[in-house]
Enzyme design. Structure first.
Site, PDB file in Angstrom:
ATOM      1  N   HIS A 101     -28.989  18.241 -30.401  1.00 30.81           N
ATOM      2  CA  HIS A 101     -30.353  17.762 -30.653  1.00 30.81           C
ATOM      3  C   HIS A 101     -30.488  17.677 -32.169  1.00 30.81           C
ATOM      4  CE1 HIS A 101     -30.913  20.151 -26.895  1.00 30.81           C
ATOM      5  NE2 HIS A 101     -31.849  19.265 -26.586  1.00 30.81           N
ATOM      6  N   ASP A 104     -31.043  20.968 -33.716  1.00 31.33           N
ATOM      7  CA  ASP A 104     -29.962  21.964 -33.676  1.00 31.33           C
ATOM      8  C   ASP A 104     -29.164  21.947 -34.970  1.00 31.33           C
ATOM      9  OD1 ASP A 104     -30.542  22.321 -30.962  1.00 31.33           O
ATOM     10  OD2 ASP A 104     -28.990  20.912 -30.319  1.00 31.33           O
ATOM     11  N   GLU A 232     -31.994  12.448 -18.313  1.00 27.69           N
ATOM     12  CA  GLU A 232     -31.525  13.664 -17.638  1.00 27.69           C
ATOM     13  C   GLU A 232     -32.639  14.211 -16.749  1.00 27.69           C
ATOM     14  OE1 GLU A 232     -29.498  16.448 -20.256  1.00 27.69           O
ATOM     15  OE2 GLU A 232     -30.378  18.103 -19.134  1.00 27.69           O
ATOM     16  N   ASP A 309     -28.659  28.064 -16.595  1.00 30.95           N
ATOM     17  CA  ASP A 309     -27.628  27.413 -17.418  1.00 30.95           C
ATOM     18  C   ASP A 309     -26.352  28.248 -17.534  1.00 30.95           C
ATOM     19  OD1 ASP A 309     -29.081  25.140 -17.956  1.00 30.95           O
ATOM     20  OD2 ASP A 309     -29.783  25.799 -19.917  1.00 30.95           O
TER      21      ASP A 309
END
Ligand code: XUL
Ligand code: CO
Length: 439
Positions: A101, A104, A232, A309
């Site tokens: 991202h 990030d 997504e 996750d």
């Protein structure tokens, strides 16, 4: 190599007999499976946000992670150290790609102008580092959900100024992705959804969402970005109801707004299960609609109801996922991005390697089992025969559009006996087990 992750060597393939948890038992990049190198089938990517940003904090406690960059306090210096960590990590683990991202890779400044300047500085560094590495960018994306300005969403915010800010962010992130040779650009609707319809104009929000996605298509054309746009799906979290609920919902949305020629799907395992589907279900929906673009590789916990996750370890899931990918003829620009994070208790940097190694091995084993499943063909043949009534007689007339309700009534009145056959689920599950055990 700068040696950020000291004491960890390049992960090697040691094969089935190895008891080294920092070696691959199944993932052998150059090994041919179904006529293609494993690396080319799997196109693994490391997710910047989980691997270099996440600290292991949860609603009950602060982060526990211990990382080699913990002693760096200056935010830009930290961002630069993480660039090096990213390349070294991908090279050591043998992942040919990474994903990020915008937020990030570089911290936000006080103004958008300052933020973009910081981004440019880090992107220069990434671009430079890419010259001495084979590691490439699978996709870039925008974090338009973390900052408080996105409290009510980004392109679906009731506040037009927020829509504009998010648009500026996508413009910049797309430029960066283009500059770094990114093969895709992902839209995950961070807070594009709602908490209550009491304060929500759903129609305007969905129309605006489509306007936003269409602006992205226009701008890609303008700058010559040829990467694949991906959406997504996710049903909930952070909002109670996310608009990109699942593959079927997103496909319907894209078709409604005429955006389907420009977008494909990035299917994430844990998002599919949050939508009460299997991972394979959402992959199948995307595949049969010609819209399976890429995969976020992870898994949820069947007992916990949120997006945990976790690194993929379930061989049934990876086998059936690889079956879908092989049946599609492989991912083209897409890959398997480890949108996976180590557990809070796994706080050492070495755990990042253990996580990726088990994930890569689990997919490699799944690939081999799926290739065997297709080569052997018993399951495909069973399915084909199950539908054979549509190959001749009245079934063929239905498929060819030769009959309507009147003709079918006549047929049904004359057809005295209907004979069904067993679905043989347990037999098929037994056959599936043999592919996993024997591959
Ligand atoms: C969140 C999620 C994201 C996207 C990228 O659940 O999966 O990390 O993959 O924004
Ligand atoms: Co994801």
């Amino acid at each position: 190599m700068a040696d950020v992750f000291k004491g960890i060597e390049k992960i090697k393939f040691e094969g089935k007999g190895s008891d080294n948890p920092l070696a691959f038992k199944y993932y052998n990049a150059d090994e041919l499976v179904a006529g293609k190198r494993m690396e080319d089938h799997l196109r693994f990517a490391v997710a910047y946000w989980h691997t270099f940003q996440a600290r292991g904090n949860d609603p009950f406690g602060v982060g526990t992670a211990i990382r080699p960059w913990d002693n760096i306090s200056d935010q830009m210096e930290l961002a630069k150290a993480k660039v090096e960590a990213n390349f070294e990590f991908c090279e050591k683990v043998g992942a040919p790609f990474f994903c990020f991202h915008d937020r990030d890779i570089a911290p936000e400044g006080d103004t958008l102008k300052e933020t973009n300047k910081r981004l440019d500085e880090i992107v220069n560094l990434i671009e430079q580092r890419m010259k001495s590495s084979t590691v490439k960018l699978l996709w870039g994306t925008t974090n338009a959900f973390g900052h408080p300005r996105f409290v009510h969403g980004a392109s679906t915010s009731p506040n037009a100024d927020v829509f504009a800010f998010a648009a500026a962010q996508v413009k910049k992130a797309m430029e960066i992705t283009h500059r770094l040779g990114g093969e895709n650009y992902v839209f995950w609707g961070g807070r594009e959804g709602y908490e209550t319809l009491l304060n929500t104009n759903m129609k305007l929000e969905l129309d605006n969402f489509a306007r936003f996605l269409s602006m992205a298509v226009d701008y890609a054309k303008e700058i010559g970005f040829k990467g694949q746009f991906l959406i997504e799906p996710k049903p909930k979290e952070p909002t109670k109801h996310q608009y990109d609920f699942d593959a079927a919902t997103v496909i319907g949305f894209l078709k409604t707004y005429g955006l389907d020629p420009y977008y494909k799907l990035n299917i994430e395992a844990n998002h599919a299960t949050l939508a009460a589907h299997t991972f394979q279900h959402d992959l199948r929906v995307a595949r049969i609609n010609g819209m399976l673009g890429s995969i976020d590789a992870n898994q949820g916990d069947p007992i916990l109801g949120w997006d945990t996750d976790q690194f993929p370890t379930n061989l049934y899931d990876t086998t059936l996922a690889m079956y879908e990918v092989l049946k599609m003829g492989g991912l083209t620009t897409g890959g398997f991005n480890f949108d996976s994070k180590v557990r809070r208790g796994s706080f050492e940097a070495a755990d990042l390697f253990y996580g990726h190694v088990v994930g890569m091995d689990t997919f490699a084993k799944g690939l081999k089992a799926a290739a065997k499943m297709i080569e052997d063909g018993r399951i495909d043949k069973f399915v084909e025969e199950r539908y054979s009534s549509y190959n001749s007689g009245i079934g063929k007339d239905i498929v060819d559009g030769k009959v309507g309700l009147k003709e079918l009534e006549k047929y049904a009145l004359e057809n005295s006996e209907i004979v069904n056959t067993s679905g043989r689920q347990e037999m098929l599950e037994n056959i599936l087990n043999s592919y996993i055990l024997e591959s």
